[in-house]
Design a protein around this motif. Structure first.
Motif, mmCIF file in Angstrom:
data_model
loop_
_atom_site.group_PDB
_atom_site.id
_atom_site.type_symbol
_atom_site.label_atom_id
_atom_site.label_comp_id
_atom_site.label_asym_id
_atom_site.label_seq_id
_atom_site.Cartn_x
_atom_site.Cartn_y
_atom_site.Cartn_z
ATOM 1 N N UNK A 267 37.778 89.961 41.641
ATOM 2 C CA UNK A 267 37.133 90.944 42.500
ATOM 3 C C UNK A 267 37.919 91.126 43.794
ATOM 4 N N UNK A 268 37.685 92.243 44.459
ATOM 5 C CA UNK A 268 38.336 92.511 45.738
ATOM 6 C C UNK A 268 37.852 91.515 46.800
ATOM 7 N N UNK A 269 38.757 91.098 47.645
ATOM 8 C CA UNK A 269 38.434 90.209 48.767
ATOM 9 C C UNK A 269 39.067 90.781 50.032
ATOM 10 N N UNK A 270 38.827 90.128 51.153
ATOM 11 C CA UNK A 270 39.388 90.605 52.411
ATOM 12 C C UNK A 270 40.912 90.568 52.400
ATOM 13 N N UNK A 271 41.486 89.737 51.533
ATOM 14 C CA UNK A 271 42.943 89.684 51.436
ATOM 15 C C UNK A 271 43.525 90.994 50.918
ATOM 16 N N UNK A 272 42.710 91.791 50.222
ATOM 17 C CA UNK A 272 43.176 93.078 49.695
ATOM 18 C C UNK A 272 43.222 94.156 50.762
ATOM 19 N N UNK A 273 42.630 93.906 51.930
ATOM 20 C CA UNK A 273 42.578 94.929 52.974
ATOM 21 C C UNK A 273 41.294 95.726 52.873
ATOM 22 N N UNK A 274 41.377 97.035 53.078
ATOM 23 C CA UNK A 274 40.195 97.893 53.030
ATOM 24 C C UNK A 274 39.649 97.979 51.602
ATOM 25 N N UNK A 285 26.001 98.452 48.394
ATOM 26 C CA UNK A 285 27.373 98.745 48.826
ATOM 27 C C UNK A 285 27.835 97.649 49.773
ATOM 28 N N UNK A 286 29.038 97.147 49.555
ATOM 29 C CA UNK A 286 29.660 96.231 50.500
ATOM 30 C C UNK A 286 30.986 96.848 50.936
ATOM 31 N N UNK A 287 31.229 96.875 52.225
ATOM 32 C CA UNK A 287 32.457 97.457 52.759
ATOM 33 C C UNK A 287 33.157 96.444 53.651
ATOM 34 N N UNK A 288 34.479 96.417 53.568
ATOM 35 C CA UNK A 288 35.267 95.480 54.367
ATOM 36 C C UNK A 288 36.512 96.184 54.899
ATOM 37 N N UNK A 289 36.791 95.997 56.191
ATOM 38 C CA UNK A 289 37.972 96.576 56.839
ATOM 39 C C UNK A 289 38.008 98.100 56.678
ATOM 40 N N UNK A 290 36.855 98.736 56.817
ATOM 41 C CA UNK A 290 36.781 100.196 56.729
ATOM 42 C C UNK A 290 36.970 100.759 58.137
ATOM 43 N N UNK A 291 38.026 101.550 58.322
ATOM 44 C CA UNK A 291 38.358 101.980 59.679
ATOM 45 C C UNK A 291 38.609 103.474 59.774
#
Length: 299
Positions: A267-274, A285-291
């Motif tokens: 699965x996607x993690x914070x290491x993948x970026x956005x 919905x989960x969102x990480x590093x959305x800018x």
């Protein structure tokens, strides 16, 4: 048990555990998936950019009335003028319908948007090199890229799968070079190694062209047993991969394809970026590093 451990490793229910949770399972024996039919022609929104004739005139009039559209297109992100949305997920998780809906929505909003399917590229290449072997028997099916064995991570065909995704990515980059604003890459992209390689390739191209490209991963996870079963049924009835098979055989083949992907899925993690993770296509919905605001619209 192996099924529980698979779900624990994945971080969400495995294909087999979801199918086991169904109140009943009905696999029609006699239904044979129809032969290939010409797909309906997609119609882009009439005022989407990149069209000639009346559409181009309508776009020009819209820009005169709403000049903020150009400013919106120029502001795809705080550090990017172009954006690549990379779909992530196991088979039958709704990635292609997400790509289709995103392409329509973002085009309607005024961005020049196009989706690129690795599955369609795979079928086109297989048809070119091997002819139409679908429905011609088990041997010919296994020799093609349609059977579940093609997606086994232990298979010697792994290099060919990588080549197909790389070729699709080249088409994406050419689209950006031709003035495209947003591209959607429809493929499984199921490992962190694959996603890292993709991101590095995009960043290298952006550096060469001196035009930044923001990459955002969109992962689709299904936790509903009935939704997964409905998605699988829809896929085997519509996908050219299963033409000529009875529905029971097609469902079994698709289930094995999912199991093969689960062997190496990450699965996607914070290491993948956005990244954005959709559960059951909309329930969570989960969102990480959305800018940037395009990703916010997707959320």
């Amino acid at each position: 048990s192996p099924r529980r451990s698979a779900s624990g490793r994945l971080g969400f229910p495995s294909t087999q555990s979801l199918l086991d949770a169904l109140p009943y399972q009905h696999f029609p024996e006699a239904n044979v998936v129809s032969s290939p039919r010409k797909p309906p022609k997609k119609k882009a929104p009439r005022w989407a950019p990149g069209h000639g004739g009346d559409e181009a005139l309508l776009v020009q009039r819209q820009l005169e009335v709403h000049p903020e559209i150009l400013a919106r297109a120029a502001g795809l992100g705080h550090d990017s003028e172009r954006m690549l949305i990379v779909l992530v997920g196991l088979p039958a998780r709704g990635k292609s319908i997400l790509a289709y809906k995103l392409e329509r929505f973002l085009s309607w909003r005024g961005w020049r948007t196009r989706s690129f399917s690795a599955g369609a590229a795979r079928r086109e290449e297989d048809s070119t090199h091997s002819g139409d072997n679908v429905g011609q028997g088990a041997g010919s099916r296994e020799a093609s890229s349609h059977g579940a064995g093609f997606f086994d991570p232990k298979s010697v065909l792994g290099r060919k799968r990588e080549e197909i995704v790389d070729q699709t990515l080249l088409r994406v980059l050419r689209f950006f070079d031709g003035g495209g604003s947003i591209a959607i890459l429809d493929a499984c992209n199921s490992t962190s190694k694959r996603r890292h390689k993709l991101r590095v390739r995009v960043e290298e191209h952006a550096a060469q062209t001196q035009h930044a490209i923001h990459v955002c991963f969109l992962e689709s996870v299904i936790e509903s047993a009935t939704m997964l079963f409905a998605n699988m049924q829809a896929k085997v009835r519509a996908s050219p991969d299963f033409y000529g098979l009875d529905e029971a055989s097609a469902m079994a083949d698709l289930k094995q394809r999912c199991v093969n992907y689960e062997l190496s899925y990450e699965s996607c993690t914070e290491a993948d970026g956005s990244f954005i993770r959709l559960v059951d296509l909309s329930s969570k919905v989960r969102a990480s590093h959305i800018c940037n605001h395009i990703c916010n619209h997707i959320c």
